[in-house]
Design a protein around this motif. Sequence first.
Motif, mmCIF file in Angstrom:
data_model
loop_
_atom_site.group_PDB
_atom_site.id
_atom_site.type_symbol
_atom_site.label_atom_id
_atom_site.label_comp_id
_atom_site.label_asym_id
_atom_site.label_seq_id
_atom_site.Cartn_x
_atom_site.Cartn_y
_atom_site.Cartn_z
ATOM 1 N N ALA A 6 12.700 -8.808 -4.885
ATOM 2 C CA ALA A 6 13.264 -9.973 -6.079
ATOM 3 C C ALA A 6 13.060 -11.437 -6.216
ATOM 4 N N ALA A 7 12.453 -12.377 -5.428
ATOM 5 C CA ALA A 7 12.117 -13.490 -5.586
ATOM 6 C C ALA A 7 10.597 -13.820 -6.596
ATOM 7 N N CYS A 8 9.595 -12.864 -6.055
ATOM 8 C CA CYS A 8 8.115 -13.505 -7.090
ATOM 9 C C CYS A 8 7.493 -11.786 -7.795
ATOM 10 N N GLY A 9 8.077 -10.437 -7.627
ATOM 11 C CA GLY A 9 7.655 -9.581 -8.457
ATOM 12 C C GLY A 9 6.630 -8.370 -6.598
ATOM 13 N N PRO A 10 6.579 -7.488 -7.172
ATOM 14 C CA PRO A 10 5.840 -7.109 -6.141
ATOM 15 C C PRO A 10 4.786 -7.517 -5.676
ATOM 16 N N ILE A 11 3.888 -8.176 -4.523
ATOM 17 C CA ILE A 11 2.606 -8.480 -4.229
ATOM 18 C C ILE A 11 2.423 -8.011 -3.336
ATOM 19 N N VAL A 39 0.886 -1.485 0.197
ATOM 20 C CA VAL A 39 -0.353 -0.092 0.320
ATOM 21 C C VAL A 39 0.704 0.992 0.392
ATOM 22 N N LEU A 40 2.090 1.291 0.446
ATOM 23 C CA LEU A 40 2.849 2.520 1.000
ATOM 24 C C LEU A 40 3.927 2.723 -0.311
ATOM 25 N N GLY A 41 3.987 1.751 -1.445
ATOM 26 C CA GLY A 41 4.327 1.845 -2.844
ATOM 27 C C GLY A 41 6.199 1.643 -2.052
ATOM 28 N N ILE A 42 6.347 0.350 -1.406
ATOM 29 C CA ILE A 42 7.392 0.065 -1.260
ATOM 30 C C ILE A 42 8.276 -1.301 -2.050
ATOM 31 N N ASN A 43 7.194 -2.020 -2.113
ATOM 32 C CA ASN A 43 7.266 -2.751 -2.971
ATOM 33 C C ASN A 43 7.358 -2.341 -4.378
ATOM 34 N N ALA A 44 6.497 -1.882 -4.963
ATOM 35 C CA ALA A 44 6.233 -0.740 -6.439
ATOM 36 C C ALA A 44 7.854 -0.854 -6.583
ATOM 37 N N GLY A 45 8.084 0.214 -5.634
ATOM 38 C CA GLY A 45 9.385 0.697 -5.443
ATOM 39 C C GLY A 45 10.622 0.105 -6.104
ATOM 40 N N ALA A 46 10.369 -1.078 -5.346
ATOM 41 C CA ALA A 46 11.657 -1.764 -5.163
ATOM 42 C C ALA A 46 11.507 -2.125 -6.516
ATOM 43 N N ALA A 47 10.855 -2.818 -7.423
ATOM 44 C CA ALA A 47 10.576 -3.467 -7.936
ATOM 45 C C ALA A 47 10.929 -2.217 -9.786
ATOM 46 N N LEU A 48 11.113 -1.336 -9.760
ATOM 47 C CA LEU A 48 11.116 0.077 -10.740
ATOM 48 C C LEU A 48 12.054 -0.355 -10.501
ATOM 49 N N ALA A 49 13.227 -0.694 -9.024
ATOM 50 C CA ALA A 49 14.793 -0.940 -9.039
ATOM 51 C C ALA A 49 15.069 -1.573 -9.796
ATOM 52 N N VAL A 50 13.973 -3.119 -10.306
ATOM 53 C CA VAL A 50 14.923 -4.160 -10.574
ATOM 54 C C VAL A 50 14.837 -3.519 -11.921
ATOM 55 N N VAL A 51 13.773 -3.196 -12.567
ATOM 56 C CA VAL A 51 13.030 -3.408 -13.965
ATOM 57 C C VAL A 51 14.708 -2.650 -14.316
ATOM 58 N N ALA A 52 14.357 -1.557 -13.566
ATOM 59 C CA ALA A 52 15.656 -0.267 -14.109
ATOM 60 C C ALA A 52 16.645 -1.413 -14.413
ATOM 61 N N GLY A 53 17.375 -1.955 -13.352
ATOM 62 C CA GLY A 53 18.616 -2.329 -12.885
ATOM 63 C C GLY A 53 18.827 -3.519 -14.340
ATOM 64 N N ALA A 54 17.455 -3.534 -14.773
ATOM 65 C CA ALA A 54 17.603 -4.906 -15.726
ATOM 66 C C ALA A 54 17.795 -4.257 -17.370
ATOM 67 N N LEU A 55 17.049 -2.670 -16.825
ATOM 68 C CA LEU A 55 17.332 -2.715 -18.088
ATOM 69 C C LEU A 55 18.794 -1.973 -19.087
#
Length: 344
Positions: free
Chosen positions: A263-268, A103-119
């Motif tokens: 990192a294991a299974c995406g933002p849940i 709800v607080l966007g912590i998982n979404a922030g982590a996911a964005l960083a992983v996607v950006a790193g992969a790019l």
Amino acid sequence: MSTTRVAPPSSVARRSGRALGLLPAALVLLVLVLISVGLGSRDVAPADVWQALIGSTDRADATVIREMRMPRTLIALVVGAALALGGTILQGLARNPLADPGVLGINAGAALAVVAGALVFGAMPASAAVWFAFAGAALATVAVYTIAAVGREGATPVKLALAGAAATALCGSFSSAILLADPDALNELRMWQVGALAGRYYPVLVQLAPYFAVGIVAALFTGRALNLLSLGDELASTLGLRIDRTRGVLFAIVALLCGAATAACGPIVFVGLMIPHLARLITGPDYRWILAYSTVLGPVLLLGSDILGRVLLPTAEVPVGVVVGVLGAPVFVLLVRFRRIVTI
């Protein structure tokens, strides 16, 4: 002459009842584990599942169970515990019933960083992606609390929810834009972005196991600090708690748990929102017990949702993140609507 302090019988009975309450939750979790490893495109009988788990058969079913379904189930267990514990710590830190890594966007922030790193760096193993997830989770936490704290009222539940929703939408939009920019290179991340356990095998579990172990064990020892924080900063400081240092450590534990889970299974989302409230209904306000119950109930919710996602459609699988989102959205609305009757 020394005297021995004896706990009141009611206190002993209450602690015994709480401890015994963990037993049915653990039994439910065990049943879900057996269902999870036996359920798939090729169902396996419970007796054969047990034979495969104890290594007494070399049939083809045993290979499927050991190499594909078992790691997926184990990842669901540790991710469910990590998200539930992260939500419990956040709710205690903020004294806010709406605090949750999703709800607080912590998982979404982590996911964005992983996607950006992969790019930027290309496909990464989970052991490398987790560091991007840690950084994204930490930055999202700071950003959301900074935005919500603006104004005289400070970080109220509604302001935190709004700031978290805005951060989630913003991070999700950037993640989607990055994925669309390079669909071939980031094809695997597209399913991961919605929160999925499919295709997560032993290499992911082995690479992330140390982070999960440290985070979960550390979280289980935060009960006393959370109990003191629930009394208010002034009283907690009087009782010897170093407020700033304790908050820093607790936020670091949350970032560790949520970063590893993402990192294991995406933002849940919503696991860390629902489970602490359910545990609190069972145990009362003592965070030591809330954390213990969350460690068991979090995996029950995530594994149960994963099983449900496998049977909802006859020819396809619904990602676990979608199932948990559908289950958690009504709970979130009720908590927002009746937040004044929810105690932390």
